[in-house]
Design a protein around this motif. Structure first.
Motif, mmCIF file in Angstrom:
data_model
loop_
_atom_site.group_PDB
_atom_site.id
_atom_site.type_symbol
_atom_site.label_atom_id
_atom_site.label_comp_id
_atom_site.label_asym_id
_atom_site.label_seq_id
_atom_site.Cartn_x
_atom_site.Cartn_y
_atom_site.Cartn_z
ATOM 1 N N VAL A 145 41.606 16.568 26.919
ATOM 2 C CA VAL A 145 41.387 16.797 25.487
ATOM 3 C C VAL A 145 42.204 17.974 24.957
ATOM 4 O O VAL A 145 42.898 17.842 23.936
ATOM 5 C CB VAL A 145 39.884 16.973 25.203
ATOM 6 N N PRO A 146 42.174 19.150 25.592
ATOM 7 C CA PRO A 146 43.004 20.251 25.060
ATOM 8 C C PRO A 146 44.499 20.012 25.215
ATOM 9 O O PRO A 146 45.299 20.698 24.578
ATOM 10 C CB PRO A 146 42.554 21.464 25.889
ATOM 11 N N LEU A 147 44.884 19.040 26.010
ATOM 12 C CA LEU A 147 46.303 18.717 26.156
ATOM 13 C C LEU A 147 46.774 17.722 25.107
ATOM 14 O O LEU A 147 47.849 17.866 24.519
ATOM 15 C CB LEU A 147 46.589 18.164 27.555
ATOM 16 N N LEU A 148 45.955 16.697 24.849
ATOM 17 C CA LEU A 148 46.395 15.584 23.998
ATOM 18 C C LEU A 148 45.832 15.644 22.590
ATOM 19 O O LEU A 148 46.203 14.808 21.760
ATOM 20 C CB LEU A 148 45.970 14.251 24.642
ATOM 21 N N GLY A 149 44.938 16.572 22.296
ATOM 22 C CA GLY A 149 44.340 16.639 20.963
ATOM 23 C C GLY A 149 45.351 16.933 19.862
ATOM 24 O O GLY A 149 46.515 17.267 20.122
ATOM 25 N N ARG A 150 44.897 16.806 18.629
ATOM 26 C CA ARG A 150 45.789 17.034 17.480
ATOM 27 C C ARG A 150 46.381 18.435 17.510
ATOM 28 O O ARG A 150 47.552 18.643 17.176
ATOM 29 C CB ARG A 150 45.019 16.805 16.176
ATOM 30 N N ASN A 151 45.605 19.399 17.929
ATOM 31 C CA ASN A 151 46.086 20.776 18.054
ATOM 32 C C ASN A 151 46.267 21.176 19.519
ATOM 33 O O ASN A 151 46.233 22.366 19.850
ATOM 34 C CB ASN A 151 45.116 21.742 17.356
ATOM 35 N N GLY A 152 46.443 20.173 20.382
ATOM 36 C CA GLY A 152 46.573 20.439 21.802
ATOM 37 C C GLY A 152 47.947 20.953 22.186
ATOM 38 O O GLY A 152 48.871 21.062 21.359
ATOM 39 N N LEU A 153 48.094 21.226 23.471
ATOM 40 C CA LEU A 153 49.340 21.811 23.970
ATOM 41 C C LEU A 153 50.522 20.860 23.811
ATOM 42 O O LEU A 153 51.638 21.298 23.506
ATOM 43 C CB LEU A 153 49.162 22.202 25.442
ATOM 44 N N VAL A 154 50.302 19.566 24.011
ATOM 45 C CA VAL A 154 51.409 18.609 23.897
ATOM 46 C C VAL A 154 51.908 18.550 22.464
ATOM 47 O O VAL A 154 53.127 18.616 22.209
ATOM 48 C CB VAL A 154 50.961 17.215 24.382
ATOM 49 N N ASN A 155 51.003 18.425 21.507
ATOM 50 C CA ASN A 155 51.423 18.369 20.108
ATOM 51 C C ASN A 155 52.050 19.682 19.651
ATOM 52 O O ASN A 155 53.021 19.684 18.884
ATOM 53 C CB ASN A 155 50.220 18.033 19.215
ATOM 54 N N GLN A 156 51.522 20.791 20.108
ATOM 55 C CA GLN A 156 52.122 22.075 19.754
ATOM 56 C C GLN A 156 53.543 22.173 20.301
ATOM 57 O O GLN A 156 54.445 22.676 19.620
ATOM 58 C CB GLN A 156 51.267 23.216 20.301
ATOM 59 N N GLY A 157 53.749 21.670 21.514
ATOM 60 C CA GLY A 157 55.082 21.691 22.092
ATOM 61 C C GLY A 157 56.047 20.776 21.348
ATOM 62 O O GLY A 157 57.202 21.139 21.110
ATOM 63 N N LEU A 158 55.575 19.576 20.962
ATOM 64 C CA LEU A 158 56.429 18.635 20.244
ATOM 65 C C LEU A 158 56.810 19.176 18.859
ATOM 66 O O LEU A 158 57.969 19.079 18.436
ATOM 67 C CB LEU A 158 55.722 17.286 20.110
#
Length: 305
Positions: A145-158
């Motif tokens: 969840v903290p990786l794929l969420g709207r404000n997660g690490l993946v979205n922040q990186g993208l």
């Protein structure tokens, strides 16, 4: 001499037979108590009637008809009925997860079996693959969840890298997240049996294939894959049976928005609709057994093991 030995051998045969039955009796009792009896109860309850307050013992096909009620025609939107759509959705997840776990599991097992020479390193890497199993499935799912969420690490990186302008919505609570969680949770069930089959392959066969001029891909396809089919089959059975009945992963990673047969059974049970849930469970079991039967037609496990 022959007149004395023949009766003695004949007399010892029944005693040996009785002893074998006594040895098998505890396992038979456990199998009957924890598998056959619950299965028979589920089948029996699936034919009962019910209302808002009680279960009514008897025999009726109402539950089975209710599951596929209205499935003889398409809906106004041109879609299939809810039950057929849910079964197809469950089969879709099962097929996707099976294919991905098979590719990953075969690749990892192949690397461990044929490219890692040291037995100690093989053991260390194999144990490393089991690290995710040291925690519960729920914790491993929540960790996405903290990786794929709207404000997660993946979205922040993208967003930070300028790849996307806005956070990607389909990373979480979607079909993608469900399949990702399934692959994360159950790939090990594919790795273990395939690795075990590969470790039993006679290495002289690989040398013979190489001496005959076979390329690496030809050796893989014509030697390793056929000799690993028992492990592939066992891993496939594990993954398919688990995914078909899973409802926790789909509920958590799908945000309670994606339906599956397991989820429907869980909801019906929570509303005390036990006969309806039992009927769905019987149908699901029949589908899984047919899939397993089709797989076992490809490989005779009893001869291969």
């Amino acid at each position: 001499m022959s007149t004395h030995t023949t009766p003695t051998h004949a007399a010892s045969q029944p005693a040996h037979t009785v002893k074998a039955w006594w040895q098998a009796a505890p396992f038979t009792a456990v199998f009957a108590l924890f598998f056959l009896v619950p299965l028979a109860l589920v089948l029996m309850v699936s034919f009962w009637n019910f209302n808002e307050y009680e279960l009514i013992p008897g025999f009726t096909l109402r539950n089975y008809f209710a599951i596929f009620e209205g499935c003889g025609k398409l809906t106004d939107n041109g879609d299939l009925c809810v039950s057929l759509s849910t079964y197809l959705s469950t089969l879709k997840f099962c097929l996707l997860v099976w294919g991905i776990t098979l590719l990953i599991g075969f690749a990892v097992a192949y690397f461990l079996a044929f490219h890692v020479r040291s037995p100690g390193m093989q053991t260390a890497l194999f144990v490393l693959c089991t690290v995710p199993f040291w925690t519960s499935n729920v914790i491993r799912m929540i960790s996405w969840v903290p990786l794929l969420g709207r404000n997660g690490l993946v979205n922040q990186g993208l967003v930070g890298a300028g790849i996307v302008e806005q956070p990607v919505e389909w990373l979480l609570f979607s079909d993608f997240s469900v399949v990702l969680a399934f692959v994360h949770l159950y790939t090990m069930f594919m790795i273990v049996p395939i690795f075990n089959s590969m470790m039993r392959i006679d290495r002289s066969l690989l040398e013979a294939a190489s001496d005959s001029g076979a390329s690496g891909w030809q050796t893989l396809w014509n030697v390793i894959v056929p000799l690993s089919r028992t492990g592939i089959l066992i891993g496939s059975i594990f993954v398919i049976t688990i995914v078909m009945g899973d409802f926790v992963t789909i509920g958590v990673m799908g945000g309670q928005q994606i339906a599956s047969i397991g989820k429907i059974i869980q909801v019906q049970t929570s509303y005390l609709q036990f006969p309806l849930a039992a009927a769905n469970a019987v149908i699901l079991l029949a589908i899984v057994l047919m899939i397993i039967w089709g797989l076992t037609r490809l490989v005779d496990i009893r001869k291969e093991l």
